[in-house]
Structures are given as structure tokens and as C-alpha cells.
Design an enzyme around this catalytic site. Structure first.
Site, short mmCIF file in Angstrom:
data_model
loop_
_atom_site.label_atom_id
_atom_site.label_comp_id
_atom_site.label_asym_id
_atom_site.label_seq_id
_atom_site.Cartn_x
_atom_site.Cartn_y
_atom_site.Cartn_z
CB CYS A 46 -57.56 13.78 29.70
SG CYS A 46 -59.20 12.95 29.89
N GLY A 47 -56.55 11.11 27.67
CA GLY A 47 -56.84 10.04 26.40
C GLY A 47 -58.66 9.97 26.40
CG ASN A 137 -50.63 11.46 31.84
OD1 ASN A 137 -50.30 10.37 31.12
ND2 ASN A 137 -52.12 11.75 32.05
CG ASN A 171 -52.36 9.22 36.03
OD1 ASN A 171 -53.32 9.91 36.58
ND2 ASN A 171 -51.42 9.97 35.45
CB CYS A 202 -57.18 6.11 33.26
SG CYS A 202 -55.77 7.19 32.69
CB THR A 204 -53.32 8.62 29.42
OG1 THR A 204 -53.48 8.69 30.78
CG2 THR A 204 -53.53 9.71 28.63
#
Length: 271
Positions: A46-47, A137, A171, A202, A204
């Protein structure tokens, strides 16, 4: 615990739960960040979350503000550092996100999602293309002529996430290139996150958008999300069937909201 705590009516309300633990023996990192989506599944990386954790640790003196902080997350150690002033309430944080792999670049939706392609083109424009990107991810980036409405995003998001083309789900980032009044370009992005649904941002995903543009865009890409602006610096993409984009760096804000005590919820002790 994640499902109950993230519920926006009966819990705290969040897109996911972040856990800070000691790293495994032999790993040179200050901590290990675990990401659990709001539906209870593993979030991987999770960035945005790693910026929040960096601000928490640095602002509260768990690590020196003058240096960098190494965080194990998503299977890799990421280096994070403050950019400018850090207060107990807010900071700008730069994260070395590692590399990204672009498996498919700007292909027609029919090539990946034949059943959904007509709806995607109707919602996003007939010239829409898509890229698949892994940044720790999986992401599908849709390069749109227009961003989908809220209703279209809510309708398409889960169907793309669970499509058979993505055995581990994905995602989804809907990206639209725009130009400011001064002539600078940026990407406006809407997000459907795997395991969380529509979210305000988000990290990422912003990296995935920038990686999908590497080689055809400036080395620094501004990504405007409903929750704020992120800047992604990219390296030079390698050639070949799969483009490798090295040394992605993400810079963005982290802000303190509140603190409290989370009781042990019944889900945690249910058999």
C-alpha cells in the site's frame, strides 16, 4: 478485525488496516508493514499506507527525522524519507517504490476483457486502451478518453477485479490525461481497489499509471486523485516483451486525523 474496524457505520471506517510489527530476523528494516484490505484479504503493498506509517514513526520520534527509514512491505524493503518540514499533524514523504513490470501496454480492451470491452468503451470512450502492471500488487490501467461516472465505476470495478484474466484479482485505475492552464500535463485517476472498492487514492495505482506511460511521458508524472496529488518519478523502461520500469519514487502527503483505542472485536475471538 479488519472487516469490523473498516466498516464506515459500525467501526472506525477505512479502506484497510495497517499493522506494524518487527521485521523477520536478518531483514534490515525498522518495521514490517502488513496490509489487510477492508474485506479481510491480504492487500500486499500500500503506497499511501507506507507514507502514513513513515509519518507516524518519524513524527513521534521512533526514527530520526534527518535520515531515511526502511520499511518491509509487500515482500520488499522500501526506503522512505521526509521532504521538507514534518509536524505532528502532517508531512510530505518520498517512498522508493522499487520497480514495476508492464506486462501489456496500451492494448485494446477486447484483447484482455472481451465480454466487458463494449461497456468499458461506452463508459470510457471508444479509443480507450489498457495496460497491466505489477508494482508489488496487480493493476489494470485503463487509458480513458473520459473518466467513468460514479455509477459506471461501481458497476465495472468489481467485474474487472474478479475477471478470469486476473487469477489473483486486480486493482483498476481509470486514467485520463489532462493539461493545466499553464500547459503542464498530468493524469487524473479514479480508483477501484482490490478488496476495498472505490477509494479516494491509491499510491501503488498512481505508480502503475506512471509505469504504463514510461518512455512516452516526462520522467516525473503528476497524478491527481480525488484524495490529492501524488508525484511519481520513473526510470527508463527497458525494451522487450515485458517492460521493466526501475526505481519508481512516489512523493505525497501524509496527515494525522485522530487516535484512539480499538477494543478487541468479537470477530477476533470467534471460533
Amino acid at each position: 478485525i479488519a472487516r469490523e474496524a473498516c466498516d464506515r457505520r459500525t467501526g472506525v471506517g477505512a479502506d484497510g488496516l495497517l499493522l506494524i510489527t518487527q521485521p523477520p530476523p536478518g531483514i534490515d528494516a525498522a518495521c514490517h508493514m502488513h496490509v489487510i484490505n477492508s474485506d479481510g484479504t491480504d492487500g500486499g503493498m500500500c503506497g499511501n499506507g507506507i507514507r502514513c506509517i513513515a509519518h507516524l514513526l518519524l513524527a513521534r520520534g521512533f526514527a530520526p527525522r534527518s535520515g531515511s527509514l526502511r520499511v518491509l512491505a509487500g515482500g520488499s524493503v522500501r526506503t522512505v524519507a521526509l521532504v521538507g518540514e514534518c509536524t505532528p499533524h502532517a508531512a510530505r514523504v518520498r517512498v522508493e517504490m522499487g520497480s514495476a513490470t508492464v506486462h501489456a501496454r496500451r492494448v485494446a480492451p477486447h484483447a484482455l476483457l472481451p465480454e466487458l470491452a463494449p461497456e468499458i468503451l461506452f463508459a470510457c470512450g471508444p479509443a480507450t486502451t489498457c495496460s497491466t502492471v505489477d508494482v508489488g500488487n496487480p493493476h489494470l490501467v485503463l487509458h480513458c478518453e473520459q473518466l467513468p461516472t460514479d455509477a459506471a465505476l461501481a458497476h465495472l470495478g468489481p467485474r474487472i477485479e474478479h475477471h478470469r484474466a486476473f487469477p489473483h484479482r486486480t486493482n483498476v485505475q481509470f486514467a485520463l490525461a489532462e493539461t493545466t492552464a499553464t500547459g503542464s500535463c498530468f493524469q487524473r485517476v479514479r480508483t477501484w481497489e482490490r478488496g476495498s472498492g472505490i477509494t479516494q487514492a491509491c499510491g501503488t495505482g498512481a505508480c502503475a499509471v506512471a509505469a504504463s506511460l514510461a518512455g512516452n511521458a516526462p520522467a516525473s508524472v503528476d497524478v491527481a486523485l480525488p484524495g490529492g496529488m501524488l508525484t511519481i518519478d520513473t526510470g527508463i523502461a527497458s525494451s522487450g516483451g515485458e517492460a521493466i520500469v526501475p526505481d519508481l519514487c512516489m512523493t505525497g502527503p501524509a496527515a494525522f486525523v485522530f487516535e484512539g483505542v480499538l477494543p478487541i472485536l468479537h470477530a477476533a475471538i470467534a471460533p
